[in-house]
Design a protein around this motif. Structure first.
Motif, short mmCIF file in Angstrom:
data_model
loop_
_atom_site.label_atom_id
_atom_site.label_comp_id
_atom_site.label_asym_id
_atom_site.label_seq_id
_atom_site.Cartn_x
_atom_site.Cartn_y
_atom_site.Cartn_z
N PHE A 156 0.83 -1.20 0.00
CA PHE A 156 0.00 0.00 0.00
C PHE A 156 0.87 1.26 0.00
O PHE A 156 0.58 2.23 -0.70
N SER A 157 1.96 1.23 0.78
CA SER A 157 2.89 2.36 0.77
C SER A 157 3.52 2.51 -0.62
O SER A 157 3.65 3.62 -1.13
N ASN A 158 3.87 1.39 -1.23
CA ASN A 158 4.44 1.43 -2.57
C ASN A 158 3.44 2.01 -3.57
O ASN A 158 3.80 2.81 -4.43
N ALA A 159 2.17 1.63 -3.45
CA ALA A 159 1.16 2.15 -4.38
C ALA A 159 1.03 3.66 -4.25
O ALA A 159 0.93 4.37 -5.27
N VAL A 160 1.06 4.19 -3.03
CA VAL A 160 0.98 5.65 -2.82
C VAL A 160 2.18 6.33 -3.48
O VAL A 160 2.03 7.33 -4.18
N VAL A 161 3.36 5.78 -3.27
CA VAL A 161 4.57 6.35 -3.87
C VAL A 161 4.45 6.34 -5.40
O VAL A 161 4.78 7.32 -6.07
N GLN A 162 3.94 5.24 -5.96
CA GLN A 162 3.82 5.14 -7.42
C GLN A 162 2.79 6.10 -7.98
O GLN A 162 2.98 6.68 -9.05
N ILE A 163 1.69 6.30 -7.27
CA ILE A 163 0.68 7.26 -7.71
C ILE A 163 1.28 8.66 -7.74
O ILE A 163 1.10 9.41 -8.71
N LEU A 164 2.02 9.02 -6.70
CA LEU A 164 2.66 10.34 -6.68
C LEU A 164 3.65 10.47 -7.83
O LEU A 164 3.73 11.51 -8.48
N ARG A 165 4.40 9.41 -8.09
CA ARG A 165 5.36 9.44 -9.21
C ARG A 165 4.65 9.59 -10.55
O ARG A 165 5.12 10.31 -11.43
N LEU A 166 3.53 8.90 -10.73
CA LEU A 166 2.77 9.02 -11.98
C LEU A 166 2.37 10.47 -12.24
O LEU A 166 2.35 10.92 -13.38
N HIS A 167 2.08 11.19 -11.17
CA HIS A 167 1.66 12.59 -11.29
C HIS A 167 2.86 13.53 -11.29
O HIS A 167 2.67 14.74 -11.40
N GLY A 168 4.05 12.99 -11.18
CA GLY A 168 5.25 13.82 -11.20
C GLY A 168 5.52 14.55 -9.90
O GLY A 168 6.30 15.50 -9.87
N GLU B 225 -3.92 19.02 5.28
CA GLU B 225 -5.20 18.35 5.50
C GLU B 225 -5.09 16.87 5.16
O GLU B 225 -4.54 16.49 4.13
N PHE B 226 -5.66 16.05 6.04
CA PHE B 226 -5.65 14.61 5.84
C PHE B 226 -6.51 14.24 4.65
O PHE B 226 -7.67 14.65 4.55
N VAL B 227 -5.93 13.47 3.72
CA VAL B 227 -6.64 13.01 2.53
C VAL B 227 -7.16 11.59 2.75
O VAL B 227 -8.32 11.30 2.48
N GLY B 228 -6.29 10.73 3.23
CA GLY B 228 -6.66 9.33 3.44
C GLY B 228 -5.47 8.43 3.20
O GLY B 228 -4.32 8.88 3.22
N GLY B 229 -5.77 7.18 2.93
CA GLY B 229 -4.72 6.20 2.68
C GLY B 229 -4.64 5.83 1.22
O GLY B 229 -5.09 6.57 0.33
N CYS B 230 -4.10 4.65 0.96
CA CYS B 230 -3.89 4.17 -0.40
C CYS B 230 -5.18 4.12 -1.20
O CYS B 230 -5.24 4.58 -2.34
N ASP B 231 -6.24 3.57 -0.61
CA ASP B 231 -7.49 3.41 -1.35
C ASP B 231 -8.08 4.75 -1.77
O ASP B 231 -8.55 4.90 -2.90
N ILE B 232 -8.03 5.73 -0.89
CA ILE B 232 -8.57 7.06 -1.20
C ILE B 232 -7.73 7.73 -2.29
O ILE B 232 -8.27 8.29 -3.25
N LEU B 233 -6.40 7.66 -2.15
CA LEU B 233 -5.52 8.28 -3.14
C LEU B 233 -5.72 7.61 -4.51
O LEU B 233 -5.74 8.29 -5.54
N LEU B 234 -5.88 6.30 -4.50
CA LEU B 234 -6.11 5.58 -5.75
C LEU B 234 -7.42 6.01 -6.41
O LEU B 234 -7.48 6.25 -7.62
#
Length: 156
Positions: free
Chosen positions: A68-80, A116-125
């Motif tokens: 899940f931590s990896n997925a968050v990192v990858q989502i941020l990378r996808l967005h630059g 501001e708190f957004v959420g975890g992996c599922d919310i960011l995804l």
């Protein structure tokens, strides 16, 4: 997590791994020390407001220790998104519990945008999939790399 979200998360995990299963290196990510010292709300408040994008994760952006931590990192990378603070909760049990208490959210990773708190992996995804993340980053003055990718695709 629904089946579709789980499949997308799995695809992101596969996409983000280099040779040998090691995560891609992220330029500009500041792996910050915990600095929470006991998990007091004031100190955590300062941590989440210190940078535009703050992530509390298991491991580091260069070497996430859970999917899940990896997925968050990858989502941020996808967005630059390269310039963000990352706090490894595995280094400090007080930080790990303190951030859960602070956000009233039981899991790690946790993402904060502009304090501001957004959420975890599922919310960011979900935000990534429905385009909300592009808009939220725009509010922070961060242009998503996906906008440039879309423009490149349209010009072909």
């Amino acid at each position: 997590m629904s089946g579709a979200l789980r499949r997308t998360a799995a695809a992101l995990l596969r996409w983000g791994r280099g040779p040998g299963g090691v995560g891609l290196q992220g330029a500009g990510v500041r792996a910050a020390g915990s600095g929470a010292g006991g998990g007091q709300a004031e100190q955590l408040d300062a941590l989440v407001k210190k940078d535009k994008v703050v992530v509390f994760l298991k491991g580091t952006p260069e070497q996430p220790q859970c999917g899940f931590s990896n997925a968050v990192v990858q989502i941020l990378r996808l967005h630059g998104v390269r310039d963000y603070a990352a706090y490894n909760v595995l280094d400090d049990p007080d930080l790990r519990q303190g951030i859960k208490d602070y956000s009233n959210w039981p899991t790690i990773p946790q993402v904060y945008l502009n304090g501001e708190f957004v959420g975890g992996c599922d919310i960011l995804l979900q935000m990534h999939q429905n385009g909300d993340l592009v808009e939220e980053l725009k509010k922070l003055g961060i242009r998503s790399a996906l906008l440039d990718e879309t423009k490149d695709q349209e010009s072909k």
